[in-house]
Design an enzyme around this catalytic site. Structure first.
Site, PDB file in Angstrom:
ATOM      1  N   HIS A 155      -3.714  -5.231  -0.001  1.00 34.70           N
ATOM      2  CA  HIS A 155      -3.227  -5.729   1.293  1.00 34.70           C
ATOM      3  C   HIS A 155      -3.257  -7.251   1.289  1.00 34.70           C
ATOM      4  CE1 HIS A 155      -2.982  -1.986   3.618  1.00 34.70           C
ATOM      5  NE2 HIS A 155      -3.836  -1.568   2.689  1.00 34.70           N
ATOM      6  N   ASP A 183     -23.004  -7.586  16.941  1.00 34.34           N
ATOM      7  CA  ASP A 183     -23.255  -6.623  18.005  1.00 34.34           C
ATOM      8  C   ASP A 183     -22.852  -7.311  19.301  1.00 34.34           C
ATOM      9  OD1 ASP A 183     -24.352  -4.978  16.108  1.00 34.34           O
ATOM     10  OD2 ASP A 183     -26.421  -5.212  16.743  1.00 34.34           O
ATOM     11  N   CYS A 214       0.828  -1.207   0.000  1.00 38.13           N
ATOM     12  CA  CYS A 214       0.000   0.000   0.000  1.00 38.13           C
ATOM     13  C   CYS A 214       0.869   1.266   0.000  1.00 38.13           C
ATOM     14  CB  CYS A 214      -1.000  -0.051   1.161  1.00 38.13           C
ATOM     15  SG  CYS A 214      -2.323   1.138   0.966  1.00 38.13           S
ATOM     16  N   ASP A 255     -27.238   5.818  12.869  1.00 35.81           N
ATOM     17  CA  ASP A 255     -28.422   5.127  13.390  1.00 35.81           C
ATOM     18  C   ASP A 255     -29.643   6.016  13.179  1.00 35.81           C
ATOM     19  OD1 ASP A 255     -26.903   2.934  14.458  1.00 35.81           O
ATOM     20  OD2 ASP A 255     -26.326   4.206  16.134  1.00 35.81           O
TER      21      ASP A 255
HETATM   22  O1  1PR Z   1     -22.216   5.347  19.390  1.00 39.68           O
HETATM   23  O2  1PR Z   1     -19.869   5.250  18.656  1.00 39.68           O
HETATM   24  O3  1PR Z   1     -20.560   4.204  20.794  1.00 39.68           O
HETATM   25  O4  1PR Z   1     -21.217   3.244  18.610  1.00 39.68           O
HETATM   26  C1  1PR Z   1     -22.167   2.319  19.027  1.00 39.68           C
HETATM   27  C2  1PR Z   1     -22.428   1.404  17.880  1.00 39.68           C
HETATM   28  O5  1PR Z   1     -23.269   0.360  18.348  1.00 39.68           O
HETATM   29  C3  1PR Z   1     -23.136   2.060  16.727  1.00 39.68           C
HETATM   30  O6  1PR Z   1     -22.571   1.618  15.514  1.00 39.68           O
HETATM   31  C4  1PR Z   1     -24.586   1.567  16.824  1.00 39.68           C
HETATM   32  O7  1PR Z   1     -25.132   1.350  15.540  1.00 39.68           O
HETATM   33  C5  1PR Z   1     -24.403   0.249  17.539  1.00 39.68           C
HETATM   34  N1  1PR Z   1     -25.538  -0.081  18.420  1.00 39.68           N
HETATM   35  C6  1PR Z   1     -25.833   0.527  19.582  1.00 39.68           C
HETATM   36  N2  1PR Z   1     -26.912  -0.071  20.137  1.00 39.68           N
HETATM   37  C7  1PR Z   1     -27.292  -1.054  19.319  1.00 39.68           C
HETATM   38  C8  1PR Z   1     -28.406  -1.973  19.540  1.00 39.68           C
HETATM   39  O8  1PR Z   1     -28.706  -2.814  18.682  1.00 39.68           O
HETATM   40  N3  1PR Z   1     -29.051  -1.874  20.680  1.00 39.68           N
HETATM   41  N4  1PR Z   1     -26.495  -1.872  17.210  1.00 39.68           N
HETATM   42  C9  1PR Z   1     -26.433  -1.051  18.235  1.00 39.68           C
HETATM   43  C10 1PR Z   1     -26.761  -1.445  16.025  1.00 39.68           C
HETATM   44  C11 1PR Z   1     -27.179  -2.269  13.977  1.00 39.68           C
HETATM   45  C12 1PR Z   1     -26.417  -3.252  13.251  1.00 39.68           C
HETATM   46  C13 1PR Z   1     -27.229  -4.503  13.039  1.00 39.68           C
HETATM   47  C14 1PR Z   1     -27.947  -4.267  11.752  1.00 39.68           C
HETATM   48  C15 1PR Z   1     -28.270  -5.525  11.009  1.00 39.68           C
HETATM   49  N5  1PR Z   1     -27.008  -2.543  15.347  1.00 39.68           N
HETATM   50  O9  1PR Z   1     -25.255  -3.523  13.903  1.00 39.68           O
HETATM   51  O10 1PR Z   1     -26.318  -5.497  13.073  1.00 39.68           O
HETATM   52  O11 1PR Z   1     -29.128  -3.537  11.999  1.00 39.68           O
HETATM   53  O12 1PR Z   1     -29.160  -6.298  11.700  1.00 39.68           O
HETATM   54  P1  1PR Z   1     -30.146  -7.289  10.946  1.00 39.68           P
HETATM   55  O13 1PR Z   1     -29.389  -7.798   9.751  1.00 39.68           O
HETATM   56  O14 1PR Z   1     -30.370  -8.382  11.916  1.00 39.68           O
HETATM   57  O15 1PR Z   1     -31.357  -6.514  10.606  1.00 39.68           O
HETATM   58  P2  1PR Z   1     -20.988   4.582  19.404  1.00 39.68           P
END
Ligand code: 1PR
Length: 583
Positions: A194, A241, A79, A416
């Site tokens: 990479h 997650d 890279c 989000d």
């Molecule tokens: O705010 O910088 O501390 O980052 C926190 C991170 O955690 C963010 O990226 C936020 O999107 C994520 N997050 C926080 N709470 C949740 C929760 O679910 N309670 N998850 C969360 C967000 C979204 C995707 C999920 C997709 C696909 N989750 O990660 O995997 O929606 O899901 P699906 O295919 O099942 O529909 P910060």
């Protein structure tokens, strides 16, 4: 003895993990005099061109490096370690390169020559490498295969020209631009991609170079212009997650509209447990995920670096998974109770050192754009942070600092958004008019009726809604230096109802950087749908799509998704490479 040149920036953990996996021993260059001790030298440059060249100059490495290469001993650059061989780069016009390859590195054009196709810059993704006519033997000797895919992340490239033909062992096409992706000339070998992140195919290239014992027979290389238009594969990202469950174990969880607690049954009320993070990630790597993302979803509560198990998890995952790893959650400035200030850059630095390739920033990105909007207002510059004047950029955000240090491709912003319906009689706040869309209502009891809404951004995992819309956020973070956007949807999360294509199109049309669609995938056809270029986006497609629930529950496999995309005529990475046997 193999020596690795680390100038102190960038993620070289992935590379050291690859070398260990392949059983090759190495030493670090710790002093300029170490360079002369090397029998083989590997320079894994990551980050910005000026950061790399200035660090080499400050540490006194430039002359020993030139002398080493002139001595005929093997050099491999990766890279920026490849770009450093050139005379210079438009990324930092005042900073000279090593001047070994007679050309300059320039930025990818956003549009093709006829101005009809637009592509994302940085180029992030898996592309092919084509060996020059008649030089297949050399390519094979270095483990390169023309039907494999390699992982690239860069905004600058050396255009493939007749002058560079003697230096070129591989070219790659991005849009209508053909560039040098593998340099090979006497003892110099370098890849723009990479190898340490290109799965088994990339490990074969590293191994191929390490096993070279002498100079290759040189074959005269002629310039063969390429005329095809090619984009990288559409990437499939598996997302985990992660949080502690009520027993204190780190688990992969999965929510519905971000609610991760079981709604009924014996485990009602408990954090949903989908499995162990490293095991699941390894499964997705084996099944062909192009990328794996870990999101620490409760890190807004504490300082992320207080969360040592997350770092340990990342180290173990990075030692066994050789595709890009993104980690998000808690990447923000933090002040300890004792008053000690820790910048977001420190958290990112720790994650990169543990093996992350990209960091994903959520809540902090919203605050950064709020501050940018305030500065724009004070300067009378309007409500589009994407058009913020230079004077509004104060380099005090994590996005700016991390992207300057590690390159914009290392900074993902995770958004989000949540729909805010505008019912009859209500009006859209004028500042958010750009994120207004019309479609059909999805609210309980009003499904299918015509409706309009805008997308408000949230922080802390959807717990707080802010007065920033998704277009403002996307354009604002692009202006601050983010290289990629992960577009979640609280409305669609865990629904299996398909991606919110209106949301995705809105963002695709608003920015030039790479876009990853997330939330709602329920079947392979949903991926084909979200990758379809639509009029709303000026004909551009998104680059990647992410799913969690369907993969965790084994309802759909990554292979099935890629099969559906291939049937649609979209390029996907389907590798047959086998990891080289450990020595
Ligand atoms: O705010 O910088 O501390 O980052 C926190 C991170 O955690 C963010 O990226 C936020 O999107 C994520 N997050 C926080 N709470 C949740 C929760 O679910 N309670 N998850 C969360 C967000 C979204 C995707 C999920 C997709 C696909 N989750 O990660 O995997 O929606 O899901 P699906 O295919 O099942 O529909 P910060």
């Amino acid at each position: 003895m193999l020596y690795l040149l680390d100038y102190g920036a960038g993620n070289i953990q992935s590379l050291t993990n690859s070398l260990e996996r392949l059983g090759h021993h190495f030493e670090w260059v710790r002093d300029p005099s170490d360079i002369d001790k090397a029998d083989k030298l590997l320079f894994p440059g990551v980050g910005a061109f000026d950061t790399a060249m200035n660090a080499l100059a400050q540490e006194g490495y430039l002359e020993p490096l030139r002398a080493y290469i002139a001595s005929g001993r093997p050099y491999m650059g990766i890279c920026v370690g490849m770009q450093a061989l050139f005379e210079g780069s438009d990324e930092s016009p005042d900073v000279a390169g090593l001047g070994i390859v007679p050309a300059r590195v320039k930025r990818f054009a956003q549009y093709d020559a006829t101005h009809t196709h637009k592509k994302a810059v940085p180029h992030i993704g898996w592309s092919r490498v084509q060996a020059p006519e008649g030089d297949d033997a050399a390519a094979r000797a270095f483990g390169l295969k023309k039907d494999e895919w390699y992982y690239f992340v860069h905004s600058y490239r050396a255009a493939y020209t007749p002058e560079l033909a003697p230096w070129t062992l591989g070219t790659t096409q991005y849009g209508d631009e053909s560039y040098v992706s593998v340099v090979q000339h006497h003892n110099v070998f370098a890849t723009q991609f990479h190898p340490e992140k290109s799965g088994a195919a990339g490990l074969a290239v590293l191994d191929g170079w390490l096993r070279q014992t002498g100079p290759l027979a040189s074959v005269p290389r002629t310039f063969v212009p390429h005329s095809t238009y090619a984009l990288p594969t559409r990437r499939i990202v598996a997302c985990l997650d992660v949080r502690s469950n009520d027993q204190g174990d780190l688990v992969v969880t999965k929510g519905e509209s971000y609610d991760v607690r079981e709604r009924s049954g014996d485990t009602g009320g408990e954090v949903r447990n989908m499995g162990k993070p490293v095991e699941l990630a390894q499964r997705y790597y084996a099944e062909g995920a192009d990328e794996v993302a870990f999101l620490n979803i409760t890190s807004f509560r504490n300082w992320a670096l207080g969360d040592q198990p997350m770092l340990a998890l990342l180290r173990v995952a990075a030692a066994t998974i050789f595709v890009p790893l993104t980690i998000g959650g808690g990447i923000r400035d933090f002040t300890d109770p004792d008053g000690t200030f820790h910048p977001a850059l420190d958290v990112a630095h720790a994650y990169f050192r543990a093996g992350a390739d990209k960091v994903s920033i959520g809540s902090e990105a919203v605050s950064a754009v709020e501050r940018l909007l305030e500065r724009c207002a004070a300067l009378g510059a309007g409500a589009d942070p994407g058009a913020a004047p230079d004077t509004a950029l104060t380099n005090d955000t994590g996005i700016e600092q991390i992207s300057h240090m590690y390159g914009s491709q290392a900074v993902v912003v995770s958004i989000d958004p949540k729909r805010v319906y505008v019912d009859e009689g209500d009006s859209v706040p004028p500042a958010h008019a750009a994120s207004l869309v019309r479609g059909v209502d999805e609210r309980a009891g009003r499904e299918g009726q015509p409706a309009q809404w805008w997308y408000a951004c949230t922080i802390k995992g959807g717990r707080e809604t802010r007065d920033v819309d998704v277009v403002q956020l996307a354009r604002g973070v692009e202006r601050l230096g983010a290289g990629e956007l992960l577009i979640n949807s609280i409305d669609r999360d865990g629904s299996n109802a398909g991606f919110d294509t209106q949301l995705i199109d809105l963002v695709r049309g608003a920015v030039d950087i790479s876009v990853i669609a997330s939330s709602g995938a329920g079947k392979p056809a949903h991926f084909a749908e979200v990758f379809e270029p639509r009029g709303a986006t000026g004909g551009a497609s998104i680059e990647a799509a992410l799913a969690a629930g369907i993969f965790h529950r084994r309802e759909v496999s990554i292979g099935e998704v890629k099969e559906a995309l291939a049937q649609q005529g979209l390029p996907v990475r389907q590798s047959t490479a086998v990891e080289p046997v450990r020595t």
